[in-house]
Design a protein around this motif. Structure first.
Motif, PDB file in Angstrom:
ATOM      1  N   ALA A 189       0.823  -1.200   0.000  1.00 15.97           N
ATOM      2  CA  ALA A 189       0.000   0.000   0.000  1.00 15.97           C
ATOM      3  C   ALA A 189       0.858   1.252   0.000  1.00 15.97           C
ATOM      4  N   ILE A 190       1.998   1.210   0.704  1.00 21.75           N
ATOM      5  CA  ILE A 190       2.813   2.400   0.831  1.00 21.75           C
ATOM      6  C   ILE A 190       3.422   2.803  -0.505  1.00 21.75           C
ATOM      7  N   GLU A 191       3.813   1.830  -1.337  1.00 22.92           N
ATOM      8  CA  GLU A 191       4.411   2.194  -2.628  1.00 22.92           C
ATOM      9  C   GLU A 191       3.362   2.804  -3.563  1.00 22.92           C
ATOM     10  N   ARG A 192       2.126   2.337  -3.461  1.00 27.91           N
ATOM     11  CA  ARG A 192       1.059   2.937  -4.276  1.00 27.91           C
ATOM     12  C   ARG A 192       0.765   4.365  -3.805  1.00 27.91           C
ATOM     13  N   GLN A 193       0.783   4.576  -2.497  1.00 32.95           N
ATOM     14  CA  GLN A 193       0.530   5.913  -1.971  1.00 32.95           C
ATOM     15  C   GLN A 193       1.650   6.878  -2.340  1.00 32.95           C
ATOM     16  N   ILE A 194       2.895   6.404  -2.311  1.00 30.72           N
ATOM     17  CA  ILE A 194       4.019   7.256  -2.725  1.00 30.72           C
ATOM     18  C   ILE A 194       3.903   7.608  -4.197  1.00 30.72           C
ATOM     19  N   THR A 195       3.536   6.615  -5.012  1.00 32.42           N
ATOM     20  CA  THR A 195       3.347   6.864  -6.444  1.00 32.42           C
ATOM     21  C   THR A 195       2.266   7.910  -6.678  1.00 32.42           C
ATOM     22  N   LEU A 196       1.159   7.793  -5.949  1.00 32.67           N
ATOM     23  CA  LEU A 196       0.072   8.760  -6.086  1.00 32.67           C
ATOM     24  C   LEU A 196       0.511  10.146  -5.630  1.00 32.67           C
ATOM     25  N   LEU A 197       1.256  10.219  -4.524  1.00 32.00           N
ATOM     26  CA  LEU A 197       1.718  11.507  -4.007  1.00 32.00           C
ATOM     27  C   LEU A 197       2.627  12.203  -5.020  1.00 32.00           C
ATOM     28  N   ILE A 198       3.589  11.462  -5.576  1.00 30.88           N
ATOM     29  CA  ILE A 198       4.485  12.060  -6.559  1.00 30.88           C
ATOM     30  C   ILE A 198       3.710  12.461  -7.809  1.00 30.88           C
ATOM     31  N   GLY A 199       2.752  11.615  -8.223  1.00 28.90           N
ATOM     32  CA  GLY A 199       1.931  11.963  -9.381  1.00 28.90           C
ATOM     33  C   GLY A 199       1.114  13.224  -9.146  1.00 28.90           C
ATOM     34  N   CYS A 200       0.625  13.396  -7.912  1.00 28.89           N
ATOM     35  CA  CYS A 200      -0.126  14.612  -7.589  1.00 28.89           C
ATOM     36  C   CYS A 200       0.764  15.843  -7.659  1.00 28.89           C
ATOM     37  N   LEU A 201       1.989  15.742  -7.152  1.00 21.25           N
ATOM     38  CA  LEU A 201       2.908  16.880  -7.209  1.00 21.25           C
ATOM     39  C   LEU A 201       3.293  17.208  -8.648  1.00 21.25           C
ATOM     40  N   GLU A 202       3.506  16.165  -9.454  1.00 21.98           N
ATOM     41  CA  GLU A 202       3.819  16.395 -10.868  1.00 21.98           C
ATOM     42  C   GLU A 202       2.679  17.138 -11.563  1.00 21.98           C
ATOM     43  N   THR A 203       1.466  16.680 -11.309  1.00 27.37           N
ATOM     44  CA  THR A 203       0.307  17.289 -11.970  1.00 27.37           C
ATOM     45  C   THR A 203       0.084  18.712 -11.479  1.00 27.37           C
ATOM     46  N   LEU A 204       0.322  18.951 -10.191  1.00 27.44           N
ATOM     47  CA  LEU A 204       0.105  20.276  -9.621  1.00 27.44           C
ATOM     48  C   LEU A 204       1.073  21.307 -10.189  1.00 27.44           C
ATOM     49  N   PHE A 205       2.334  20.914 -10.368  1.00 23.39           N
ATOM     50  CA  PHE A 205       3.347  21.889 -10.759  1.00 23.39           C
ATOM     51  C   PHE A 205       3.668  21.873 -12.259  1.00 23.39           C
ATOM     52  N   TYR A 206       3.244  20.835 -12.969  1.00 23.96           N
ATOM     53  CA  TYR A 206       3.609  20.771 -14.386  1.00 23.96           C
ATOM     54  C   TYR A 206       2.433  20.399 -15.290  1.00 23.96           C
ATOM     55  N   GLY A 207       1.222  20.367 -14.775  1.00 24.30           N
ATOM     56  CA  GLY A 207       0.075  19.990 -15.591  1.00 24.30           C
ATOM     57  C   GLY A 207      -0.459  21.163 -16.390  1.00 24.30           C
ATOM     58  N   GLY A 208      -1.516  21.796 -15.888  1.00 22.41           N
ATOM     59  CA  GLY A 208      -2.141  22.900 -16.622  1.00 22.41           C
ATOM     60  C   GLY A 208      -1.579  24.250 -16.245  1.00 22.41           C
ATOM     61  N   THR A 209      -0.270  24.434 -16.404  1.00 19.68           N
ATOM     62  CA  THR A 209       0.348  25.712 -16.032  1.00 19.68           C
ATOM     63  C   THR A 209      -0.222  26.874 -16.843  1.00 19.68           C
ATOM     64  N   ILE A 210      -0.691  26.599 -18.051  1.00 20.38           N
ATOM     65  CA  ILE A 210      -1.194  27.670 -18.906  1.00 20.38           C
ATOM     66  C   ILE A 210      -2.419  28.344 -18.300  1.00 20.38           C
ATOM     67  N   PHE A 211      -3.119  27.657 -17.379  1.00 19.38           N
ATOM     68  CA  PHE A 211      -4.303  28.247 -16.766  1.00 19.38           C
ATOM     69  C   PHE A 211      -3.943  29.411 -15.839  1.00 19.38           C
ATOM     70  N   GLY A 212      -2.665  29.547 -15.497  1.00 25.77           N
ATOM     71  CA  GLY A 212      -2.218  30.699 -14.713  1.00 25.77           C
ATOM     72  C   GLY A 212      -1.792  31.870 -15.577  1.00 25.77           C
ATOM     73  N   TRP A 213      -2.252  31.892 -16.809  1.00 22.45           N
ATOM     74  CA  TRP A 213      -1.867  32.936 -17.755  1.00 22.45           C
ATOM     75  C   TRP A 213      -2.103  34.353 -17.240  1.00 22.45           C
ATOM     76  N   PRO A 214      -3.198  34.654 -16.533  1.00 23.91           N
ATOM     77  CA  PRO A 214      -3.367  36.035 -16.038  1.00 23.91           C
ATOM     78  C   PRO A 214      -2.188  36.517 -15.194  1.00 23.91           C
ATOM     79  N   SER A 215      -1.595  35.643 -14.394  1.00 28.05           N
ATOM     80  CA  SER A 215      -0.436  36.045 -13.589  1.00 28.05           C
ATOM     81  C   SER A 215       0.772  36.340 -14.467  1.00 28.05           C
ATOM     82  N   LEU A 216       1.002  35.494 -15.470  1.00 21.94           N
ATOM     83  CA  LEU A 216       2.145  35.709 -16.344  1.00 21.94           C
ATOM     84  C   LEU A 216       1.954  36.960 -17.196  1.00 21.94           C
TER      85      LEU A 216
END
Length: 557
Positions: free
Chosen positions: A2-29
């Motif tokens: 279970a722990i390896e699946r949770q680590i995989t999910l955690l890293i996947g969440c961080l990847e998606t948060l910081f490198y997924g839809g970055t273009i949606f922050g266009w007003p800031s840029l």
């Protein structure tokens, strides 16, 4: 395990948060790019001309120097009007955004095919390279080289597309909460605009934009943890084998049983003559939705001359819908086009809104950059609540899966999953029409409500789209079908740039009629949940009647 699946999910969440839809922050840029002076040559020229004409027409005054020092921090009406009338800068930056967001949607289909054919590792290596290149290109851009924004934005958004396609597969590691994981990742995908907010805050604190982007480029190396250590080189099997491990000291990872391949999910095979019949049976075991394929061999009676009397086959819940036996049959089905219409209209609305948000806020704030900056920060922070609200969409989809079946049958079936998606499909249509209407109100304080509605819209919109595709069509076509939908949607979103020019050139900067049109189009997308609800109810009723008649016939015998 279970722990390896949770680590995989955690890293996947961080990847998606910081490198997924970055273009949606266009007003800031956009706020940063305007402040630095990207595409600002025409604006400076018009400002100089206005100031020169004002100076030449003003009478000489010995105390003018002191007066200028007193009013140095007060924006004059001349400067405000020059900011508001700088259409060329707004149009140039809007074009960068339009090209990038359209390329992002175009890339869904090739990335889906790449993921389906070559597997997880190849796709992940590709998006690591794309994200690295995107950050470097934008970092090396400048007001003298604004053209580097185009390849930088394109590489960044294309890499973000591959990120979300790859990471949605992580939901297979949690069979009983697959929809919740997918919708949570979609919420994080929309919240990736935090990257440009961080750049904006750091820029206002004194850091240069290239420095932050170079740091972000270096952080892409951390993506290799899931790529080469945790996730498999090909695909996570579905249904998930009970002893499946992500990390194994010896041997290979177990694969899915041949009789439980995703090809048999969401479709039934009714075969004539002497051929065998395959029928998918869904059952609930705990909270895990498992799928098995039962093969009914032809009997000797069927092979004889009396083969006209075939052995009765178990009633199939999909016998009243088209059989999705090929990718072509999926593309030419009515549900596919209904989902496409729903996706294209709503995505065009929200992408257009995000692209012109800085323009709208500048207009409502009468050119006050401090107010625009404050509202932009509030908007991005509000959107970050999607990180917490993301799983809500999955909970709404799975609200009936843990309780007893309401249709009188012992187990859930194909139509139950479709019916559960109808409510989360209707909510984005209503929320989109609501925030489009609020943008018509010429009051900047009211836009706080629009920010919240956009947040809830994105929670249900980006999460429910892939869920309904997964529920209706076979799993082995998921990447291609979802990719085709998003790619065609990209063609539709190209309309945002001519719509923006239409507002500037022909509607006197008044978006009233455009937002009215968006609100009406949003309400038209209610066709999808209504169509799915009525068709699923009708076919489910037929299946239950068939099931009851079969039981009564067996009881008489």
């Amino acid at each position: 395990m279970a722990i390896e699946r949770q680590i995989t999910l955690l890293i996947g969440c961080l990847e998606t948060l910081f490198y997924g839809g970055t273009i949606f922050g266009w007003p800031s840029l956009v706020f940063i790019l305007k402040d630095i002076g990207y595409y600002g040559g025409d604006c400076l020229q018009s400002t100089d001309d206005v100031n020169a004409s004002a100076t030449s027409s003003a009478p000489p005054c010995s105390s003018c120097g002191d007066q200028r020092s007193i009013d140095a921090d007060v924006p004059s009406s001349t400067n405000i009007s020059s900011v508001l009338s700088c259409h060329s800068q707004d149009a140039s930056l809007q074009l960068v955004y339009s090209v990038a967001i359209s390329i992002q949607l175009f890339s869904f289909f090739p990335m889906g095919v790449l993921f389906d054919v070559f597997g997880t590792r190849v796709t992940r290596v590709l998006f690591s390279v794309l994200l690295l290149a995107g950050n470097l290109f934008i970092g090396f851009s400048s007001p003298e080289l604004p053209g580097l924004l185009y390849p930088g934005a394109i590489f960044m958004v294309t890499g973000g597309t591959a990120v979300i396609i790859c990471n949605m597969e992580i939901g297979k590691l949690f069979p009983s909460h697959k929809s919740i994981v997918i919708t949570a990742l979609q919420g994080l995908y929309g919240s990736a605009q935090v990257v440009f907010l961080i750049i904006k805050v750091a820029y206002e604190a004194g850091f240069s934009m290239p420095t932050i982007l170079f740091i972000s480029a270096g952080c892409t190396l951390l993506l290799n943890i899931n790529t080469f250590i945790l996730l498999p080189a090909n695909h996570i099997p579905w249904p998930l084998p009970p002893d499946y491990r992500l990390i194994r000291c010896c041997g290979k990872r177990p694969e899915a049983p041949p009789t439980s391949t995703p090809a048999f999910y969401n479709k039934a095979y009714v075969v004539d003559g002497e051929k065998a019949e395959e029928w998918p049976i869904s059952k609930i075991k705990g909270n895990v939705h498992e799928n098995k394929v039962v093969e009914i061999k032809p009997t000797s009676e069927n092979r004889s001359g009396s083969s006209l009397r075939r052995a009765p086959s178990p009633p199939s819940p999909t016998q009243y819908l088209p059989q999705y036996t090929s990718f072509r049959s999926c593309i030419f089905s009515l549900p596919f086009w209904a989902i496409l219409m729903w996706q294209a209209i709503l995505e065009l609305d929200v992408i257009f809104t995000l692209g012109v948000l800085n323009y709208f806020l500048t207009r409502l704030a009468n050119g006050d950059t401090d107010i625009v900056s404050s509202y932009t920060n509030v908007f991005i922070i509000t959107q970050l609540t999607a990180v917490v609200l993301g799983p809500v969409g999955g909970l709404v989809v799975e609200r009936n899966k843990t309780g007893p079946c309401k249709n009188g049958l012992k187990t859930r079936n194909y139509y139950d999953d479709i019916l559960d998606c109808c409510l989360p499909l209707a909510l984005p249509s209503l929320l989109s029409a609501a925030y489009s209407g609020i943008f018509l109100i010429p009051n900047i304080e009211v836009q706080y409500l629009a920010f919240m509605l956009i947040t809830f819209f994105r929670v249900f919109f980006f999460g429910t789209g892939p869920v309904i595709v997964s529920a209706i069509f076979p799993q082995k076509y998921f990447g291609r079908i979802y990719g085709v939908i998003r790619t065609i949607t990209g063609l539709v979103t190209l309309l945002q740039y001519p719509i923006f020019i239409l507002i500037q050139e022909y509607l006197d900067d008044d978006p009233f009629y455009v937002m009215i049109g968006f609100a009406a189009a949003d309400l038209l997308t209610l066709f999808l949940p209504l169509f799915l609800y009525l068709s699923a109810k009708r076919n489910l009723r037929r299946f239950i009647n068939n099931h009851d008649n079969s039981n009564r016939s067996n009881n008489r015998k």
